[in-house]
Design an enzyme around this catalytic site. Structure first.
Site, PDB file in Angstrom:
ATOM      1  N   LYS A   1      -0.022   6.784  -1.469  1.00 26.13           N
ATOM      2  CA  LYS A   1      -0.596   6.417  -2.757  1.00 26.13           C
ATOM      3  C   LYS A   1       0.188   6.928  -3.973  1.00 26.13           C
ATOM      4  O   LYS A   1      -0.021   6.441  -5.081  1.00 26.13           O
ATOM      5  CB  LYS A   1      -2.039   6.955  -2.860  1.00 26.13           C
ATOM      6  CG  LYS A   1      -2.999   6.250  -1.955  1.00 26.13           C
ATOM      7  CD  LYS A   1      -3.259   4.822  -2.406  1.00 26.13           C
ATOM      8  CE  LYS A   1      -3.664   3.944  -1.265  1.00 26.13           C
ATOM      9  NZ  LYS A   1      -2.848   2.790  -1.058  1.00 26.13           N
TER      10      LYS A   1
ATOM     11  N   TYR B   1       0.937   6.403  12.788  1.00 26.62           N
ATOM     12  CA  TYR B   1       0.222   7.623  12.402  1.00 26.62           C
ATOM     13  C   TYR B   1      -0.413   8.187  13.668  1.00 26.62           C
ATOM     14  O   TYR B   1      -1.294   7.555  14.253  1.00 26.62           O
ATOM     15  CB  TYR B   1      -0.871   7.319  11.393  1.00 26.62           C
ATOM     16  CG  TYR B   1      -0.403   6.978   9.994  1.00 26.62           C
ATOM     17  CD1 TYR B   1      -0.491   7.917   8.973  1.00 26.62           C
ATOM     18  CD2 TYR B   1       0.113   5.724   9.698  1.00 26.62           C
ATOM     19  CE1 TYR B   1      -0.091   7.612   7.674  1.00 26.62           C
ATOM     20  CE2 TYR B   1       0.524   5.413   8.411  1.00 26.62           C
ATOM     21  CZ  TYR B   1       0.422   6.358   7.409  1.00 26.62           C
ATOM     22  OH  TYR B   1       0.833   6.046   6.135  1.00 26.62           O
TER      23      TYR B   1
ATOM     24  N   PRO C   1       0.658  12.782   0.868  1.00 24.84           N
ATOM     25  CA  PRO C   1       1.364  11.515   1.118  1.00 24.84           C
ATOM     26  C   PRO C   1       0.801  10.690   2.266  1.00 24.84           C
ATOM     27  O   PRO C   1       1.283   9.571   2.495  1.00 24.84           O
ATOM     28  CB  PRO C   1       2.787  11.973   1.436  1.00 24.84           C
ATOM     29  CG  PRO C   1       2.639  13.362   1.945  1.00 24.84           C
ATOM     30  CD  PRO C   1       1.480  13.955   1.206  1.00 24.84           C
TER      31      PRO C   1
ATOM     32  N   HIS D   1       5.288  -5.291   6.042  1.00 23.29           N
ATOM     33  CA  HIS D   1       4.527  -4.862   7.211  1.00 23.29           C
ATOM     34  C   HIS D   1       3.104  -5.390   7.123  1.00 23.29           C
ATOM     35  O   HIS D   1       2.446  -5.279   6.089  1.00 23.29           O
ATOM     36  CB  HIS D   1       4.492  -3.330   7.289  1.00 23.29           C
ATOM     37  CG  HIS D   1       5.773  -2.730   7.767  1.00 23.29           C
ATOM     38  ND1 HIS D   1       5.892  -1.401   8.114  1.00 23.29           N
ATOM     39  CD2 HIS D   1       7.000  -3.278   7.969  1.00 23.29           C
ATOM     40  CE1 HIS D   1       7.136  -1.155   8.504  1.00 23.29           C
ATOM     41  NE2 HIS D   1       7.827  -2.291   8.420  1.00 23.29           N
TER      42      HIS D   1
ATOM     43  N   TYR E   1      -5.522   1.063   1.934  1.00 22.25           N
ATOM     44  CA  TYR E   1      -4.097   1.303   2.195  1.00 22.25           C
ATOM     45  C   TYR E   1      -3.231   0.243   1.514  1.00 22.25           C
ATOM     46  O   TYR E   1      -2.227   0.571   0.867  1.00 22.25           O
ATOM     47  CB  TYR E   1      -3.840   1.308   3.700  1.00 22.25           C
ATOM     48  CG  TYR E   1      -2.510   1.902   4.099  1.00 22.25           C
ATOM     49  CD1 TYR E   1      -2.437   3.165   4.674  1.00 22.25           C
ATOM     50  CD2 TYR E   1      -1.314   1.198   3.933  1.00 22.25           C
ATOM     51  CE1 TYR E   1      -1.226   3.722   5.054  1.00 22.25           C
ATOM     52  CE2 TYR E   1      -0.101   1.732   4.306  1.00 22.25           C
ATOM     53  CZ  TYR E   1      -0.056   3.001   4.864  1.00 22.25           C
ATOM     54  OH  TYR E   1       1.157   3.542   5.229  1.00 22.25           O
TER      55      TYR E   1
END
Length: 383
Positions: free
Chosen positions: A293, A198, A289, A72, A378
């Site tokens: 990580k 998200y 979560p 991704h 990220y």
């Protein structure tokens, strides 16, 4: 029995550490309280940082990952009537890969079996002894026989509830429990998105993730004491459609195969080394979560620790002496990022707080500097 390193816990952290040590000619023995079948079947996170992917490839564990993993370029951030793509590759030149922890564990278990590295599953009454001197570990094996393993070093990869951290007297602990939880859902339906979504919503956070081209993973913000029996499949799909909905987009639905409520908390315990005992992964730290990580931080721990132990067992203690301090710098960076993502995206507090969250989301998707900071954290800092 004697070995150089006893590893308590045969999840992905323990298995990877054993693999890395084995490549350097360092002997280890794995102890795990669960059965091998249970460990292999556990459903956990599925986002691998760029550094994690590179490490797995470098140590011969990238075969299935390269075939089945889904690369991704970034993520989608969303709030009502808005969905924006944050492209990590454009911003920092790194991507992430969707490949479930279950699959990583399968690859590691296959590598362990092929190499013939010893492991005891269903080990009961695991107890650590003399960790500041000449350490040894006692346990009862799956046949009921009492066993003892002497070692130079013991490594605790046995999670929050394992015996390893409890063997460190008076550790310093930092902890935050969040006033919400996730209702996690696994469904046999093709993803409705190319990359993770998200979503901030007045009713609470929602997330669209995936496990494969045929299986989707969803999360809904709920109360920590939520009764999962109150969430019928119809109610789940209705809530997901509402919280994830934007104009021109349709959520695919299908059979729900798993539901669970996941608590949200941050936890850090120090030191990560005490004498000849070292901690890695969830034995030392837990993150919510939201920032993807958990597994990646465990991989970073054992990558650092494998190098430190290899050098130490060959007579150079410099890296081992610095292990706790070095590892904790990354732990706190990832803890902050996970807190930041969690605080920005989950509805809590009053309407003033909501406006602050929306302001941060707008800033993140319109500022190259803000988007780059998100992408850098990220996709993962270098190992």
């Amino acid at each position: 029995m004697r070995t150089q390193v006893v590893i308590v816990g045969a999840g992905p952290a323990g298995l990877l550490l054993s693999h890395l040590l084995g490549l350097e000619g360092i002997d280890s023995v794995l102890l795990e309280r669960q059965t091998a079948e249970y460990v292999q079947a556990r459903i956990r996170a599925g986002i691998l940082e760029a550094g994690t992917v590179e490490l797995l490839r470098d140590v011969g564990l990238g075969g299935r990952l390269d075939v089945e993993g889904m690369e991704h370029r970034g993520i989608h951030l969303q709030w009502p009537e808005n969905r924006h793509h944050v492209d990590f590759v454009d911003l920092i030149g790194r991507s992430v890969t969707v490949y479930g922890q279950t699959e990583v564990t399968k690859d590691l278990m296959a590598a362990r079996e092929k190499a013939g590295r010893p492991a005891y599953y269903s080990a009961a009454d695991v107890t650590l002894h003399d960790v500041t001197g000449k350490p040894f570990v006692t346990f009862v094996d799956d046949s009921g026989a009492a066993r003892r393993i002497d070692a130079d070093v013991v490594v605790g990869c046995d999670g929050f509830h394992g015996p390893s951290r409890a063997s460190i007297p008076a550790p310093q602990v930092w902890e935050r429990t969040y006033p919400f939880a996730w209702l996690g859902v696994l469904a046999d339906v093709a993803p409705s998105t190319d990359e993770l979504i998200y979503a901030w919503h007045p009713d609470g956070f929602a997330m669209h993730s995936m496990r494969s081209p045929r299986v989707s993973r969803f999360y809904l913000q709920v109360d920590p004491d939520e009764d999962i029996a109150r969430w019928s499949d119809d109610r789940i799909w209705t809530a997901l459609s509402e919280r994830l909905g934007v104009a021109g987009w349709t959520l695919r639905t299908g059979p729900i195969t798993e539901k669970s409520v996941l608590p949200m908390r941050s936890f850090v315990a120090t030191p990560m080394r005490y004498g000849n005992l070292y901690l890695a992964g969830d034995a030392a730290h837990i993150v919510p979560p939201t920032g993807a990580k958990g597994l990646n931080l465990a991989v970073a721990d054992v990558s650092l620790l494998a190098s430190a132990l290899t050098a130490s067992l060959r007579g150079d203690d410099e890296l081992a002496a610095a292990y706790s301090e070095t590892a904790l710098r990354r732990v706190w960076r990832c803890t902050h990022f996970s807190w930041w993502m969690t605080s920005m995206l989950h509805r809590h507090g009053d309407d003033f707080d909501a406006q602050l969250q929306l302001s941060q989301l707008r800033r993140t998707v319109t500022s190259t500097a803000a988007a780059t900071e998100l992408a850098d954290n990220y996709a993962g800092l270098p190992l």
